[in-house]
Scaffold this motif. Structure first.
Motif, PDB file in Angstrom:
ATOM      1  N   LEU A  43       4.555   2.856  -1.841  1.00  0.00           N
ATOM      2  CA  LEU A  43       3.278   4.035  -1.845  1.00  0.00           C
ATOM      3  C   LEU A  43       2.703   4.084  -3.097  1.00  0.00           C
TER       4      LEU A  43
ATOM      5  N   THR B 124      -2.606   6.493  -5.369  1.00  0.00           N
ATOM      6  CA  THR B 124      -3.989   6.794  -4.813  1.00  0.00           C
ATOM      7  C   THR B 124      -3.795   7.267  -3.143  1.00  0.00           C
ATOM      8  N   GLN B 125      -2.557   6.343  -2.660  1.00  0.00           N
ATOM      9  CA  GLN B 125      -2.305   7.016  -1.445  1.00  0.00           C
ATOM     10  C   GLN B 125      -1.725   8.278  -1.044  1.00  0.00           C
TER      11      GLN B 125
ATOM     12  N   GLU C 228      -4.312  10.852  -1.593  1.00  0.00           N
ATOM     13  CA  GLU C 228      -5.444  10.786  -0.252  1.00  0.00           C
ATOM     14  C   GLU C 228      -4.378  11.761   0.660  1.00  0.00           C
TER      15      GLU C 228
ATOM     16  N   ASP D   2       4.823   2.392   6.750  1.00  0.00           N
ATOM     17  CA  ASP D   2       3.690   1.759   7.153  1.00  0.00           C
ATOM     18  C   ASP D   2       3.609   1.148   8.433  1.00  0.00           C
TER      19      ASP D   2
ATOM     20  N   ALA E  59      -4.761   8.790   5.773  1.00  0.00           N
ATOM     21  CA  ALA E  59      -4.353   7.480   4.787  1.00  0.00           C
ATOM     22  C   ALA E  59      -4.233   6.317   5.396  1.00  0.00           C
TER      23      ALA E  59
END
Length: 143
Positions: free
Chosen positions: A4, A7-8, A11, A106, A136
């Motif tokens: 992870l 940025t994720q 978000e 994921d 996200a």
């Protein structure tokens, strides 16, 4: 996916907080932890209670520690409060079995971390956590 990214994680937090504002929820704190339970991103809205960061962290950490979303933990805690009191002791108070703790996966089911939300009713905390993860492009595992 290797893990992870910040940025994720950002978000997820920003989407959760934006959705909370759309819903008119009370001020929230949202935290995203990596699989080892370390913070990636934490945001506390103006007016959120002073314990909200610790509670959000405990919801996410508890989900990671049990390998289940907070909804599962909340159901188990109701059925077996002595066990969850023991978990709280074992974890030195770092676990909260409540809705609002959601595992982040994921598309292949790999664990990437967890998000914890605190500040409103547990159902609302969980709803914005799920919204943030899905926004996200990841999979929310609330239990």
């Amino acid at each position: 996916m290797s893990g992870l990214s910040v940025t994720q994680a950002s978000e997820i937090v920003d989407a959760a907080l934006s959705h909370a504002r759309e819903l008119g929820l009370r001020p929230l704190t949202v935290t995203v932890l990596d699989p080892g339970g370390h913070p990636k991103v934490v945001k506390r809205e103006d007016g959120a209670g002073i314990l909200r960061p610790q509670i959000a962290h405990a919801k996410a950490w508890g989900s990671l520690g049990t390998g289940q979303g907070g909804a599962v933990g909340a159901r188990h805690a109701t059925r077996d409060p002595a066990f969850f009191a023991a978990l709280a002791s074992i974890s030195e108070g770092r676990i909260a079995s409540s809705k609002g703790g959601v595992l982040i996966r994921d598309e292949h089911g790999e664990l990437l971390g967890a998000v914890g939300v605190s500040g409103d009713r547990p159902d609302n905390d969980e709803a914005v956590a799920i919204f943030g993860v899905e926004k996200a492009g990841l999979v929310a595992d609330a239990g």
